[in-house]
Design an enzyme around this catalytic site. Structure first.
Site, PDB file in Angstrom:
ATOM      1  CG  HIS A 161      -2.083   0.919   1.073  1.00  0.00           C
ATOM      2  ND1 HIS A 161      -3.264   0.502   0.518  1.00  0.00           N
ATOM      3  CD2 HIS A 161      -2.240   2.224   1.353  1.00  0.00           C
ATOM      4  CE1 HIS A 161      -4.112   1.519   0.476  1.00  0.00           C
ATOM      5  NE2 HIS A 161      -3.515   2.580   0.979  1.00  0.00           N
ATOM      6  CG  ASP A 195     -10.421   3.906   4.852  1.00  0.00           C
ATOM      7  OD1 ASP A 195     -10.076   5.034   5.262  1.00  0.00           O
ATOM      8  OD2 ASP A 195      -9.981   3.409   3.810  1.00  0.00           O
ATOM      9  NE  ARG A 199      -8.471  11.393   5.777  1.00  0.00           N
ATOM     10  CZ  ARG A 199      -7.610  10.455   5.344  1.00  0.00           C
ATOM     11  NH1 ARG A 199      -8.012   9.222   5.142  1.00  0.00           N
ATOM     12  NH2 ARG A 199      -6.349  10.745   5.148  1.00  0.00           N
ATOM     13  CB  SER A 258      -7.079   5.796   5.933  1.00  0.00           C
ATOM     14  OG  SER A 258      -7.311   5.479   4.592  1.00  0.00           O
ATOM     15  CE  LYS A 268      -7.230   1.771   2.087  1.00  0.00           C
ATOM     16  NZ  LYS A 268      -7.671   3.116   2.366  1.00  0.00           N
TER      17      LYS A 268
END
Ligand code: URA
Length: 435
Positions: free
Chosen positions: A82, A161, A168, A183, A187
Site C-alpha cells: 500500500h 474508511d 477527506r 485509513s 483496510k
C-alpha cells in the site's frame, strides 16, 4: 453519547476513549452521523492529532466496521502493498502481477484518487468492464483461483474508511498522520493479508512533506500492523517529482503495462523491482533483495508478469483487448507540449503542481462523487538532474477541454525550475523501517 460532544472534545485537544471512537465510527458507517459532523471531527483530528492508543482504536474500529477476512482459508500466505499516495504512482499495477507471477498470492484492496494523488482503482477503471467492487466471497474465490485480486473498497470491507476517505478527499483533511495511518491499516487488517509492504511517500508531492513526518507515519503503521499479527515493513520513498513519466489514469495504466513488458522510465523500474523484492522477502520466497529483484526481473522477461495481469483483467471482467493493444485505451482529444524557455539543468519538477494540474484537467475529483476523465493527464518528459535544452519538451498535456488545456500549459511552466549548474539526481529510496 453525542457526536457533537466528541467533536468538541477533539477540538479542545482532549484524548478520546475507545468507546467514543467506536461510537463515532459505528454510527458514521450506519449513516446516523452525517458527513458534516464527520468532516468537523476529521478537521479537529488533523489540527490536534491523536495519541498512539487513539490511532490504534480508530484503526480497529474502522477495520471492524465490515467483514474481517482471514485469507488463511484461501492461501497459505498472502501479501499486500500500500502506498500512502503520490503523483504518478502506478506501482501496484506492475508489482502485484509480478509478485503473483512469482507464486506469491497478492490480495489487495486499493483506493481511488485522493487530493492531488492518484488511486489504483481509478486507473484500473480505464479498462472497460473491470469490476472494482468485489464482494468478500468473490475476493477470496479469486485469490484462491488466480493468486491475484485488486478490488476497491467494497461495502463489506472497512466501509467506514471507504466513506471517510471520500469525505477527506474533498474537505482538506487528508494530510494527517492519524487519519492516514488508520485509513491504510484498517483496510489492510480487514483484507486479511499476512504480510504488508507499505510505501510511505515523502516530499512535495506526498501527504508527508518531511522525512521526519514520514518516518513517524511509517513507525505508527508498522506498529499497528504488528499488533494485529502481520509482518509489516515500510519503505520511505521520495515524492518531490512524479514517479515515472505518466500522470493520469489511462496514461499511467499504459506505463504500468509497458513496464510489465520491461519498457519504461528508470526510476519507476527501480521502484517496482525493489517493492516486488520486499514483498517476496516478507512472503518467504526470496532471502534478500538481489534474489527478489532477480525473481521479479524474470517475471518481466519471460512474460509471466504480463500474463498474470491479463489473468487479473479477465477474472474481474475487464476488456483485455485494451491491454493487449494499448492504443485502444481512452485517448484525449488534444495533446500539446510545454517547452523549456531556457536551457540548463532541472532542479525541481514539482510533483504537487503536476498532480493538481492533472486533477484540474479532470483526472481526479474536486467534489465527492465527481466523475473523472480517464484519458486526460500529463506526460512528464524531464527529471530532476537532467540537462535541458532551450525549446525542449518538458511536458505533454492530454486534455479534452481546450480551456483546461491552456490553463494546464500555463501552470506547468512553473512546475519545472531550470538552473545554470549541474544538479545531482535525487535518491530512489530514503530507507526502510521494520526489516
Ligand atoms: N492511502 C489511504 O489508503 N488512505 C489515506 O488516508 C492516504 C493514502
Amino acid at each position: 453519547m453525542r457526536a457533537v460532544d466528541i467533536i468538541i472534545k477533539k477540538r479542545d485537544k482532549e484524548v478520546l476513549s475507545k468507546a467514543e471512537i467506536d461510537f463515532l465510527i459505528e454510527n458514521y458507517t450506519r449513516g446516523t452521523i452525517p458527513d458534516y459532523q464527520m468532516s468537523a471531527w476529521a478537521m479537529a483530528v488533523l489540527l490536534n492529532g491523536m495519541t498512539d492508543q487513539e490511532i490504534t482504536d480508530l484503526t480497529m474500529a474502522m477495520a471492524r466496521s465490515g467483514d474481517m477476512l482471514d485469507l488463511s482459508q484461501a492461501v497459505d500466505i498472502a501479501v499486500d502493498k500500500h502506498s500512502t499516495g503520490g503523483v504518478g504512482d502506478k506501482t501496484t499495477l506492475t508489482v502485484a502481477p509480478l509478485v503473483a507471477a512469482c507464486g506469491l498470492p497478492v490480495g489487495k484492496m486499493s483506493g481511488r484518487g485522493l487530493g492531488f494523488s492518484g488511486g489504483t482503482i481509478d486507473k484500473l477503471e480505464a479498462i472497460p468492464g473491470f469490476q472494482v467492487d468485489l464482494s468478500t466471497q468473490q475476493f477470496i474465490n479469486q485469490l484462491k483461483e488466480h493468486g491475484i485480486v485488486l478490488t476497491g473498497q467494497s461495502a463489506d470491507l472497512a466501509p467506514a474508511d471507504g466513506k471517510l476517505y471520500a469525505l477527506r478527499d474533498v474537505t482538506g483533511t487528508v494530510q494527517s498522520i492519524p487519519l492516514i495511518a488508520s485509513s491504510v491499516m484498517s483496510k489492510k487488517i480487514a483484507a486479511g493479508a499476512h504480510a504488508i509492504v507499505l510505501d510511505v511517500k515523502v516530499g512535495q508531492g506526498a501527504f508527508m512533506r518531511t522525512l521526519e513526518e514520514a518516518r513517524q507515519l511509517a513507525e505508527v503503521m508498522v506498529s499497528i500492523g504488528r499488533l494485529s499479527g502481520r509482518r509489516v515493513i515500510a519503505v520511505l520513498s521520495p515524492m518531490d517529482q512524479p514517479l515515472g513519466n505518466a500522470v493520469g489514469n489511462a496514461l499511467e495504466l499504459k506505463e504500468a503495462v509497458e513496464m510489465l513488458h520491461g519498457v519504461g522510465p528508470e526510476d519507476y523500474r527501480y521502484h517496482c523491482l525493489h517493492l516486488a523484492a520486499y514483498m517476496l522477502i516478507l512472503g518467504g520466497l526470496a532471502k534478500d533483495i538481489p534474489e527478489g529483484i532477480g525473481m521479479a526481473e524474470r517475471a518481466i522477461n519471460d512474460g509471466s508478469g504480463f500474463a498474470k495481469f491479463r489473468e487479473l483483467v479477465l477474472a474481474q471482467g475487464g476488456d483485455v483487448r485494451v491491454i493487449d493493444d494499448l492504443k485502444r485505451l481512452p485517448k484525449a482529444a488534444f495533446v500539446e507540449s510545454v517547452y523549456a524557455e531556457n536551457g540548463g539543468w532541472a532542479s525541481v519538477v514539482d510533483a504537487k503542481e503536476v498532480g493538481e494540474t492533472s486533477v484540474a484537467l479532470g483526472a481526479g475529483r474536486e467534489q465527492k462523487g465527481d466523475l473523472i476523465d480517464q484519458a486526460v493527464g500529463i506526460i512528464v518528459k524531464v527529471k530532476v538532474g537532467d540537462a535541458v535544452d532551450k525549446g525542449q519538451v518538458l511536458f505533454e498535456v492530454h486534455a479534452n477541454d481546450p480551456r483546461k488545456l491552456q490553463q494546464a500549459k500555463e501552470r506547468l511552466k512553473n512546475a519545472v525550475k531550470i538552473v545554470n549548474r549541474p544538479v545531482e539526481k535525487p535518491p530512489y529510496f530514503h530507507g526502510v523501517i521494520g526489516i
